[in-house]
Design a protein around this motif. Structure first.
Motif, PDB file in Angstrom:
ATOM      1  N   ALA A 137       4.178 -55.700   6.305  1.00 30.29           N
ATOM      2  CA  ALA A 137       3.811 -54.734   7.332  1.00 30.29           C
ATOM      3  C   ALA A 137       4.170 -55.191   8.739  1.00 30.29           C
ATOM      4  O   ALA A 137       4.312 -56.384   9.005  1.00 30.29           O
ATOM      5  N   PHE A 138       4.318 -54.186   9.616  1.00 26.58           N
ATOM      6  CA  PHE A 138       4.384 -54.339  11.057  1.00 26.58           C
ATOM      7  C   PHE A 138       5.682 -55.008  11.511  1.00 26.58           C
ATOM      8  O   PHE A 138       5.882 -56.203  11.356  1.00 26.58           O
ATOM      9  N   SER A 139       6.533 -54.201  12.081  1.00 26.76           N
ATOM     10  CA  SER A 139       7.843 -54.672  12.522  1.00 26.76           C
ATOM     11  C   SER A 139       7.704 -55.637  13.695  1.00 26.76           C
ATOM     12  O   SER A 139       6.655 -55.682  14.369  1.00 26.76           O
ATOM     13  N   PRO A 140       8.759 -56.399  14.005  1.00 23.95           N
ATOM     14  CA  PRO A 140       8.720 -57.258  15.192  1.00 23.95           C
ATOM     15  C   PRO A 140       8.393 -56.488  16.478  1.00 23.95           C
ATOM     16  O   PRO A 140       7.705 -57.005  17.349  1.00 23.95           O
ATOM     17  N   MET A 141       8.866 -55.244  16.565  1.00 27.17           N
ATOM     18  CA  MET A 141       8.548 -54.425  17.735  1.00 27.17           C
ATOM     19  C   MET A 141       7.058 -54.125  17.791  1.00 27.17           C
ATOM     20  O   MET A 141       6.438 -54.195  18.872  1.00 27.17           O
ATOM     21  N   GLU A 142       6.453 -53.780  16.678  1.00 26.25           N
ATOM     22  CA  GLU A 142       5.022 -53.490  16.641  1.00 26.25           C
ATOM     23  C   GLU A 142       4.201 -54.721  17.014  1.00 26.25           C
ATOM     24  O   GLU A 142       3.218 -54.625  17.759  1.00 26.25           O
ATOM     25  N   VAL A 143       4.587 -55.863  16.477  1.00 22.72           N
ATOM     26  CA  VAL A 143       3.857 -57.100  16.774  1.00 22.72           C
ATOM     27  C   VAL A 143       3.964 -57.440  18.256  1.00 22.72           C
ATOM     28  O   VAL A 143       2.966 -57.788  18.908  1.00 22.72           O
ATOM     29  N   TYR A 144       5.152 -57.338  18.800  1.00 22.01           N
ATOM     30  CA  TYR A 144       5.377 -57.624  20.217  1.00 22.01           C
ATOM     31  C   TYR A 144       4.539 -56.688  21.096  1.00 22.01           C
ATOM     32  O   TYR A 144       3.882 -57.120  22.053  1.00 22.01           O
ATOM     33  N   HIS A 145       4.550 -55.401  20.756  1.00 25.24           N
ATOM     34  CA  HIS A 145       3.808 -54.386  21.509  1.00 25.24           C
ATOM     35  C   HIS A 145       2.301 -54.637  21.415  1.00 25.24           C
ATOM     36  O   HIS A 145       1.589 -54.609  22.427  1.00 25.24           O
ATOM     37  N   ALA A 146       1.808 -54.896  20.217  1.00 26.49           N
ATOM     38  CA  ALA A 146       0.374 -55.119  20.024  1.00 26.49           C
ATOM     39  C   ALA A 146      -0.092 -56.382  20.743  1.00 26.49           C
ATOM     40  O   ALA A 146      -1.189 -56.414  21.317  1.00 26.49           O
ATOM     41  N   ALA A 147       0.738 -57.422  20.702  1.00 27.78           N
ATOM     42  CA  ALA A 147       0.390 -58.664  21.398  1.00 27.78           C
ATOM     43  C   ALA A 147       0.270 -58.417  22.896  1.00 27.78           C
ATOM     44  O   ALA A 147      -0.687 -58.865  23.546  1.00 27.78           O
ATOM     45  N   ASN A 148       1.222 -57.676  23.472  1.00 25.40           N
ATOM     46  CA  ASN A 148       1.183 -57.386  24.906  1.00 25.40           C
ATOM     47  C   ASN A 148      -0.048 -56.565  25.289  1.00 25.40           C
ATOM     48  O   ASN A 148      -0.719 -56.851  26.284  1.00 25.40           O
ATOM     49  N   LEU A 149      -0.340 -55.528  24.482  1.00 28.01           N
ATOM     50  CA  LEU A 149      -1.502 -54.696  24.778  1.00 28.01           C
ATOM     51  C   LEU A 149      -2.802 -55.489  24.683  1.00 28.01           C
ATOM     52  O   LEU A 149      -3.762 -55.222  25.412  1.00 28.01           O
ATOM     53  N   SER A 150      -2.820 -56.462  23.766  1.00 29.82           N
ATOM     54  CA  SER A 150      -4.028 -57.251  23.542  1.00 29.82           C
ATOM     55  C   SER A 150      -4.122 -58.452  24.471  1.00 29.82           C
ATOM     56  O   SER A 150      -5.122 -59.183  24.436  1.00 29.82           O
ATOM     57  N   GLY A 151      -3.084 -58.684  25.260  1.00 33.65           N
ATOM     58  CA  GLY A 151      -3.102 -59.778  26.206  1.00 33.65           C
ATOM     59  C   GLY A 151      -3.041 -61.156  25.578  1.00 33.65           C
ATOM     60  O   GLY A 151      -3.612 -62.127  26.111  1.00 33.65           O
ATOM     61  N   ILE A 152      -2.332 -61.252  24.440  1.00 34.67           N
ATOM     62  CA  ILE A 152      -2.194 -62.538  23.755  1.00 34.67           C
ATOM     63  C   ILE A 152      -0.725 -62.807  23.463  1.00 34.67           C
ATOM     64  O   ILE A 152       0.121 -61.920  23.604  1.00 34.67           O
ATOM     65  N   SER A 153      -0.416 -64.013  23.051  1.00 37.52           N
ATOM     66  CA  SER A 153       0.960 -64.369  22.734  1.00 37.52           C
ATOM     67  C   SER A 153       1.365 -63.799  21.380  1.00 37.52           C
ATOM     68  O   SER A 153       0.512 -63.465  20.539  1.00 37.52           O
ATOM     69  N   VAL A 154       2.658 -63.711  21.166  1.00 40.91           N
ATOM     70  CA  VAL A 154       3.171 -63.284  19.858  1.00 40.91           C
ATOM     71  C   VAL A 154       2.693 -64.236  18.776  1.00 40.91           C
ATOM     72  O   VAL A 154       2.288 -63.817  17.681  1.00 40.91           O
ATOM     73  N   LYS A 155       2.705 -65.527  19.061  1.00 40.52           N
ATOM     74  CA  LYS A 155       2.248 -66.514  18.072  1.00 40.52           C
ATOM     75  C   LYS A 155       0.797 -66.294  17.695  1.00 40.52           C
ATOM     76  O   LYS A 155       0.434 -66.333  16.504  1.00 40.52           O
ATOM     77  N   GLU A 156      -0.061 -66.042  18.687  1.00 41.71           N
ATOM     78  CA  GLU A 156      -1.478 -65.803  18.398  1.00 41.71           C
ATOM     79  C   GLU A 156      -1.659 -64.518  17.595  1.00 41.71           C
ATOM     80  O   GLU A 156      -2.479 -64.449  16.670  1.00 41.71           O
TER      81      GLU A 156
END
Length: 361
Positions: A137-156
């Motif tokens: 699940a969840f494309s790299p774009m979705e992960v990147y977007h969700a991380a930004n909205l949540s104020g955390i790093s992609v790794k986190e």
């Protein structure tokens, strides 16, 4: 393009079997006699994987067609303007498991009010009920977007998703990994470097991904080859790509396709489709064993023929596939295991049911 009348040079064939093909070789190969190119790829396929052809019983769940993105190739956005809740997604997961699925593939558009919490809610419903179901699940774009909205790093973000049950990620949102192309077809999407960062971070966290290439629009042949060598370079470092899937662009019901068709440019040809699968087999030899022929994009007959041209996998039953259909695909939303087995036997190969990471079932 004029094809060379000479055969593929022996030293190039030797480099292909050793996995030493470079970008200059690849350009020469793709302009060589098509029969010789496809035959070489088929020989490498046999050396690598034998005569087994794999498939998976899975279901695609596209949880929303709403999206803030401006991708010019998208024909899926806002067709019905729907958004499934986590419980509605779970209902579809239950149906899939009852039909024998071993994997659910969950993806959706990008929304300003969907942060990481929404994805975690989905995982928290599925994982306790189905501990053995593979969540892809969840494309790299979705992960990147969700991380930004949540104020955390992609790794986190990825670490948290894994902790809540994510097994693997689709390697979508790659399109063509060229900034020239991306500026023209998806200017608001993650950049090439950002896509690479999300994927390599996932790999370092032991989250394998697929890899894809959407070709046949405004990119050059050189850019296709650059894309594949970028994937190869990542695979050399991480070894965590499970497959490569060449995806021909579907030009209907989207602005990019309309622009192409109005200018007299047509869909990529069947010969070019087969050559891309063959070239992928040759470029990834000794690195990435699984080349998938997408029956949704190619059609069942062309996908079956791709098994003679380097491909060794036909993908999944899908059960519900909306994105390609929106862009004009007429090849259906579901294929049964019986039809998969018939197609593979008819191609002279051995059908093998697999899981997401290509373990035989």
């Amino acid at each position: 393009m004029k094809y060379n009348t000479s055969t593929i040079p022996e030293d190039m064939i030797e480099r292909a079997f050793k996995g030493h093909i470079d970008q200059e070789d690849a350009l020469e190969l793709v302009s060589s006699n098509p029969h010789e190119l496809l035959t070489l790829a088929d020989k490498l396929r046999y050396e690598t994987i034998g005569d087994d052809v794999t498939y998976i019983v899975n279901r695609n769940i596209n949880f929303t067609d709403r999206c803030i993105g401006t991708c010019k190739f998208c024909a899926f956005k806002e067709k019905s303007s729907y958004l499934f809740t986590p419980s509605q997604i779970m209902d579809r997961v239950v149906d899939a498991v009852n039909l024998g699925a071993t994997e659910v593939c969950i993806q959706g558009g990008l929304l300003n009010n969907i942060d990481l919490g929404f994805y975690l809610d989905i995982l928290d419903l599925i994982r306790p009920k189905y501990p053995d179901l593979h969540i892809h699940a969840f494309s790299p774009m979705e992960v990147y977007h969700a991380a930004n909205l949540s104020g955390i790093s992609v790794k986190e973000a990825l670490s948290t998703l894994k902790k809540h049950g994510l097994d693997t990620m689709p390697g979508t949102a790659a399109e063509i990994l060229s900034e020239r192309v991306r500026e023209l077809v998806c200017p608001d999407k993650i950049t090439t470097d950002e896509w690479i960062d999300v994927v390599t971070t996932a790999h370092k966290l032991d989250i394998p991904t697929t890899s894809t290439m959407m070709y046949g629009h405004i990119e050059t042949l050189e850019e296709r080859i650059d894309h594949m060598f970028t994937i190869r370079s990542i695979q050399d470092k991480t070894g965590k790509f499970t497959e490569f899937v060449p995806l021909p662009f579907m030009p209907y019901n989207n602005p990019l396709g309309a622009q192409m068709l109005n200018s007299g440019q047509y869909m990529v040809s069947g010969t070019s489709d087969l050559k891309m699968h063959a070239l992928a087999r040759i470029i990834f030899h000794n690195r990435l064993n699984n080349i998938q022929a997408s029956w949704v994009k190619l059609g069942k007959k062309m996908a079956q023929f791709a098994l003679q041209c380097g491909a060794n996998d036909l993908g999944g039953t899908l059960m519900e596939e909306k994105i390609s259909k929106s862009a004009g695909s007429k090849h259906g939303e579901f294929i049964s295991t019986d039809e998969f087995e018939w197609m593979i036997h008819d191609a002279g190969r051995n059908p093998v049911k697999r899981n997401t990471v290509y373990e035989r079932i």
